[in-house]
Write an enzyme that holds these catalytic residues in place. Sequence first.
Site, PDB file in Angstrom:
ATOM      1  N   GLY A   1       1.942  29.446 -27.464  1.00 24.43           N
ATOM      2  CA  GLY A   1       1.242  28.218 -27.842  1.00 24.43           C
ATOM      3  C   GLY A   1      -0.010  28.044 -26.999  1.00 24.43           C
ATOM      4  O   GLY A   1      -0.351  28.905 -26.178  1.00 24.43           O
ATOM      5  N   ALA A   2      -0.705  26.939 -27.190  1.00 26.72           N
ATOM      6  CA  ALA A   2      -1.880  26.620 -26.368  1.00 26.72           C
ATOM      7  C   ALA A   2      -2.083  25.112 -26.406  1.00 26.72           C
ATOM      8  O   ALA A   2      -1.638  24.439 -27.338  1.00 26.72           O
ATOM      9  CB  ALA A   2      -3.116  27.331 -26.898  1.00 26.72           C
TER      10      ALA A   2
ATOM     11  N   SER B   1       5.719  30.005 -24.232  1.00 22.28           N
ATOM     12  CA  SER B   1       6.465  28.806 -23.835  1.00 22.28           C
ATOM     13  C   SER B   1       5.924  27.580 -24.562  1.00 22.28           C
ATOM     14  O   SER B   1       4.794  27.580 -25.033  1.00 22.28           O
ATOM     15  CB  SER B   1       6.306  28.582 -22.332  1.00 22.28           C
ATOM     16  OG  SER B   1       6.675  29.742 -21.639  1.00 22.28           O
ATOM     17  N   GLY B   2       6.754  26.535 -24.608  1.00 21.31           N
ATOM     18  CA  GLY B   2       6.309  25.284 -25.214  1.00 21.31           C
ATOM     19  C   GLY B   2       7.062  24.973 -26.490  1.00 21.31           C
ATOM     20  O   GLY B   2       7.955  25.724 -26.908  1.00 21.31           O
ATOM     21  N   SER B   3       6.676  23.883 -27.126  1.00 20.18           N
ATOM     22  CA  SER B   3       7.422  23.401 -28.293  1.00 20.18           C
ATOM     23  C   SER B   3       7.115  24.201 -29.559  1.00 20.18           C
ATOM     24  O   SER B   3       7.978  24.309 -30.436  1.00 20.18           O
ATOM     25  CB  SER B   3       7.116  21.918 -28.522  1.00 20.18           C
ATOM     26  OG  SER B   3       5.721  21.723 -28.664  1.00 20.18           O
ATOM     27  N   THR B   4       5.939  24.770 -29.686  1.00 24.78           N
ATOM     28  CA  THR B   4       5.591  25.515 -30.900  1.00 24.78           C
ATOM     29  C   THR B   4       6.308  26.868 -30.930  1.00 24.78           C
ATOM     30  O   THR B   4       6.722  27.345 -31.990  1.00 24.78           O
ATOM     31  CB  THR B   4       4.055  25.711 -30.981  1.00 24.78           C
ATOM     32  OG1 THR B   4       3.428  24.471 -30.633  1.00 24.78           O
ATOM     33  CG2 THR B   4       3.614  26.124 -32.375  1.00 24.78           C
TER      34      THR B   4
ATOM     35  N   LYS C   1      -4.201  26.545 -21.266  1.00 29.07           N
ATOM     36  CA  LYS C   1      -2.754  26.661 -21.315  1.00 29.07           C
ATOM     37  C   LYS C   1      -2.169  26.125 -20.003  1.00 29.07           C
ATOM     38  O   LYS C   1      -2.879  26.024 -19.021  1.00 29.07           O
ATOM     39  CB  LYS C   1      -2.332  28.131 -21.505  1.00 29.07           C
ATOM     40  CG  LYS C   1      -2.621  28.600 -22.929  1.00 29.07           C
ATOM     41  CD  LYS C   1      -2.103  30.002 -23.224  1.00 29.07           C
ATOM     42  CE  LYS C   1      -0.664  30.229 -22.935  1.00 29.07           C
ATOM     43  NZ  LYS C   1       0.262  29.261 -23.571  1.00 29.07           N
TER      44      LYS C   1
ATOM     45  N   GLY D   1       2.617  22.703 -20.062  1.00 30.67           N
ATOM     46  CA  GLY D   1       4.041  22.667 -19.710  1.00 30.67           C
ATOM     47  C   GLY D   1       4.314  23.379 -18.385  1.00 30.67           C
ATOM     48  O   GLY D   1       5.466  23.620 -18.028  1.00 30.67           O
TER      49      GLY D   1
ATOM     50  N   GLU E   1       2.847  33.166 -18.256  1.00 30.10           N
ATOM     51  CA  GLU E   1       2.223  33.384 -19.572  1.00 30.10           C
ATOM     52  C   GLU E   1       1.031  34.331 -19.447  1.00 30.10           C
ATOM     53  O   GLU E   1       0.843  35.214 -20.288  1.00 30.10           O
ATOM     54  CB  GLU E   1       1.738  32.058 -20.166  1.00 30.10           C
ATOM     55  CG  GLU E   1       2.870  31.169 -20.631  1.00 30.10           C
ATOM     56  CD  GLU E   1       2.411  29.817 -21.140  1.00 30.10           C
ATOM     57  OE1 GLU E   1       3.151  29.204 -21.900  1.00 30.10           O
ATOM     58  OE2 GLU E   1       1.322  29.369 -20.775  1.00 30.10           O
TER      59      GLU E   1
END
Length: 234
Positions: free
Chosen positions: A86-87, A29-32, A98, A101, A107
């Site tokens: 991501g992290a 999850s996340g933007s990356t 982590k 978000g 995760e």
Amino acid sequence: MSLEKAKQVAAYRAVDEYVKGHCVFGVGSGSTVVYAVQRLAERVETENLKVICIPTSFQAKQLIIKYNLTLGELETHPNIDVTIDGADEVDSNMTLIKGGGGCLLQEKIVASCSKKMIVIADYTKDSKKLGDRYKKGIPIEVIPMAYVPIQNKVVGMFGGEIKLRSAIAKAGPVVTDNGNFILDWMFTNQDLDWEKTSTIIKLMPGVVEIGLFVKMCEKAYFGQAEGTVIERSV
Ligand SMILES: O=C[C@H](O)[C@H](O)[C@H](O)COP(=O)(O)O
């Protein structure tokens, strides 16, 4: 080069190195991770790969659907070949923070079912000691009725400050995908034994999960400002 480009190069490299054929793939999850899903979708299309995607959050599920990938679940696919996530911070021992978000619980479940867990991040996440770079603290997902006793116990035992995460477009606290609250613990002692600390906090009644990932990540890819990628393995 922008931070977004740094995220993208890390994500593309990780997908290209870890997706070699048909597989069960954990979507972080996340933007990356958005860039990893983009790359995966391109490769599934051009190479005609059969990839079953297991999401780690509502956001991840939406990404899988948006890119027309095959959505799976742990009930039918409990053994994942590789998860790319991501992290918020990665220290020199590959311990991760982590949950920036709010997605730490799913995760960690998905990572724990994966043969390999790979992190993708931009250069701002790369640190020597936890807390060097990420200043928002370690996220702890808790059952709502227990948030005050847990705040008191964590600070009483380990020091620092702890805050209930507030929502931005809603009055009151952030409610996770699992209906819980998030506490952000701003620790002051950067030399804590993270494995022990994580175990002690997880045993507090009402704690659902902590956003410390110890000995879970096999390799991290850090996209650099100039477009190269630095790799770190355990
Ligand atoms: O809860 C969120 C996740 O742990 C994310 O993977 C983490 O916050 C990193 O997200 P981003 O790639 O947006 O920096």
